[in-house]
Design a protein around this motif. Structure first.
Motif, short mmCIF file in Angstrom:
data_model
loop_
_atom_site.label_atom_id
_atom_site.label_comp_id
_atom_site.label_asym_id
_atom_site.label_seq_id
_atom_site.Cartn_x
_atom_site.Cartn_y
_atom_site.Cartn_z
N VAL A 1 8.96 -2.53 3.81
CA VAL A 1 7.98 -3.48 3.29
C VAL A 1 6.65 -3.36 4.03
N GLY A 2 6.46 -2.30 4.79
CA GLY A 2 5.17 -1.97 5.36
C GLY A 2 4.67 -2.94 6.41
N ASP B 1 11.36 -10.25 10.17
CA ASP B 1 12.62 -10.69 9.59
C ASP B 1 12.69 -10.40 8.10
N HIS B 2 12.17 -9.24 7.70
CA HIS B 2 12.17 -8.85 6.30
C HIS B 2 12.33 -7.33 6.24
N ILE B 3 13.40 -6.87 5.64
CA ILE B 3 13.67 -5.44 5.52
C ILE B 3 13.80 -5.10 4.05
N GLY B 4 13.02 -4.14 3.60
CA GLY B 4 13.02 -3.77 2.20
C GLY B 4 13.80 -2.49 1.94
N PRO B 5 13.92 -2.11 0.68
CA PRO B 5 14.70 -0.94 0.30
C PRO B 5 13.94 0.37 0.54
N PRO C 1 17.18 -13.71 -0.95
CA PRO C 1 15.86 -13.12 -0.67
C PRO C 1 15.90 -11.61 -0.53
N GLY C 2 17.03 -11.06 -0.05
CA GLY C 2 17.15 -9.61 0.07
C GLY C 2 17.09 -8.92 -1.28
N LYS C 3 17.72 -9.54 -2.29
CA LYS C 3 17.68 -8.96 -3.63
C LYS C 3 16.27 -9.03 -4.23
N ALA C 4 15.53 -10.07 -3.86
CA ALA C 4 14.14 -10.16 -4.30
C ALA C 4 13.31 -9.02 -3.71
N LEU C 5 13.56 -8.71 -2.43
CA LEU C 5 12.84 -7.59 -1.81
C LEU C 5 13.25 -6.26 -2.42
N GLU D 1 3.90 -3.88 0.17
CA GLU D 1 3.99 -4.61 1.43
C GLU D 1 4.13 -6.11 1.21
N THR D 2 4.80 -6.77 2.15
CA THR D 2 4.89 -8.23 2.14
C THR D 2 3.98 -8.81 3.21
N ASP D 3 3.77 -10.13 3.12
CA ASP D 3 3.08 -10.83 4.19
C ASP D 3 4.07 -11.15 5.31
N ALA D 4 3.63 -11.92 6.28
CA ALA D 4 4.47 -12.21 7.45
C ALA D 4 5.63 -13.15 7.15
#
Length: 466
Positions: A105-106, A120-124, A303-307, A326-329
């Protein structure tokens, strides 16, 4: 004379003390405009180092200087490769801007200093195999240039100052491409506001799966019971929700505050008051697009499925192997601005729209959804008598830097009536012309002050390819 000398010395001492005090005050509690500059610099360096794989010195000398503000002349950056962080300062005295890279997620600005929440956000990551060099694009990576357009693509006046990539797709195949110094086929390039159109397509995927309807209202829990509850998803997509939002980049406005000072961008936008009846006034707003991203993310319980959704629903099916949104913080996709992908993958998305949401024989969007996206939004009526914006995050006319707002920016160019545009900050455009079976991607670092218009290149390409 002796007394005068003492007065001068005291004045100098006072000036020095005030200067030191001022520097200390700014360093300890910098005003918002300096915080915006520091975080902008940190974000640009972070994304271009960790996502795009570029050199720090080049980023500082080019991308960070793009706003043409004196603050950026003295900016420096410290990159922690192992920790994935970037800290910025001004002349070593005032700091610190902070951004952090996260897997899939950059980069995100960490305006509140809370790195733990930001990471605390990990994307595919795509699982697609590399494209075959022996198979023609888009199925593979092979390109056969059409010599009829070579001279156009080799003309700097046509491709414009600061060009980083141009890709021309005719009849579903790349007919030619060019890259600026330091950039190439594998370079991930930011689309800025072209990301908004991708965001609309993601909504279309959810409509296709019957997870949401375009007329959905009561979009945020905090809007329940007030006049904002009547804003629909359609209003948001057409940039006509009626929400107050200042898109001016010249100072600390709503858009710069959202992007560089607010950890929760969507929360900042959702807190804005209503200033017009929904659907009645056009207000081009990056905040609206970020809010749309949060709206569709909220449709997922996990939330993981949303990412995971952008990759699984759109990027992998289209073969956009390089795409990274990319996501925000706080984990909201910055669906207004921060999609990085190669010029060829931007072209894939443009071709997808040209094919009305069909890819490899599979309809990924509802039938008629792209037609709806490009249908004029009456609230966006321009002074020259035509709507300038569609209902689904697309422009109906090309860019107009340096022109009077009373003049159609496409006037004087031979462009078909069905042409529509994805447009982004600093010269990013994708032109889609179904009647010509033509997609033209042009990416670069070309501030509005340079008054470049890609309409001339697109017109020349149409003529040459006939």
């Amino acid at each position: 004379m002796r007394r005068l000398g003492k007065i001068v010395l005291w004045a100098l001492a006072l000036l020095i003390a005030l200067s030191i005090g001022g520097i200390y005050w700014v360093s300890q509690s910098p005003p918002d405009i300096i915080r915006v500059a520091l975080n902008y610099g940190a974000k640009m360096v972070c994304s271009n180092v960790f996502v795009a794989g570029r050199d720090v010195d080049d980023i500082l000398a080019t991308d960070v200087q793009a706003p043409e503000h004196p603050l950026f002349w003295f900016m420096d950056a410290e990159v922690d490769q192992s920790g994935g962080t970037v800290e910025t300062n001004i002349a070593g005295l005032v700091g610190t801007g902070l951004a952090v890279d996260r897997q899939g997620v950059g980069c995100a600005v960490v305006a509140d200093g809370n790195i733990e929440k930001a990471i605390d956000h990990i994307g595919p990551v795509t699982s697609l195999p590399p494209a075959s060099p022996d198979i023609l694009w888009p199925e593979g990576a092979k390109v056969e240039e059409d010599n009829r357009i070579s001279a156009i693509l080799d003309d700097p006046a046509m491709t414009g100052p600061g060009m980083r990539a141009v890709v021309v797709v005719k009849n579903g195949r790349i007919a030619g491409e060019r890259y600026g110094p330091g950039f190439g086929v594998e370079s991930r390039l930011i689309g800025w506001s072209m990301t908004k159109t991708v965001n609309a397509a993601l909504v279309g995927r959810l409509v296709r799966e019957k997870i949401v309807e375009r007329d959905k209202a009561e979009l945020f829990a905090g809007w329940a019971g007030d006049e904002r509850a009547g804003i629909t998803l359609e209003n948001m997509l057409a940039m006509s929700p009626g929400l107050a939002f200042n898109e001016d980049y010249g100072a600390v406005s709503d858009v710069s505050r959202m992007l560089y000072l607010e950890p929760d961008m969507a929360g900042f936008v959702a807190a804005q008051p209503l200033e017009a009846d929904p659907g009645t006034e056009f207000n081009y707003s990056s905040g609206t697009s970020v809010a749309i991203g949060r709206i569709w993310q909220n449709l997922f319980v996990d939330p993981g499925k949303a990412l995971d959704f952008p990759m699984k629903a759109l990027f992998d099916p289209l073969g956009m192997r390089s795409a990274l949104l990319e996501t925000d913080a706080r984990g909201t996709y910055v669906a207004s601005s921060y999609l990085y992908t190669t010029a060829r993958d931007w072209a894939r998305f443009g071709q997808f729209l040209l094919q009305r949401g069909v890819w490899n024989g599979r309809s990924l969007l509802p039938v008629g959804f792209v037609d709806w996206m490009v249908s004029p939004n009456p609230a966006s009526m321009a002074p020259w008598g035509e709507p300038r914006y569609g209902r689904g995050q697309v422009w109906l006319h090309g860019p107009d830097p340096g022109l009077s707002k009373d003049v159609d920016p496409d006037k004087g160019f031979d462009l078909p009536e069905d042409a529509f545009w994805m447009r982004g900050h600093d010269g990013q455009t994708t032109t889609i012309i179904p009647s010509e079976d033509l997609v033209v991607v042009r990416l670069g670092l070309t501030p509005t002050s340079q008054e470049y218009r890609p309409q001339a290149m697109v017109s020349a390409l149409i003529k040459a390819l006939h």
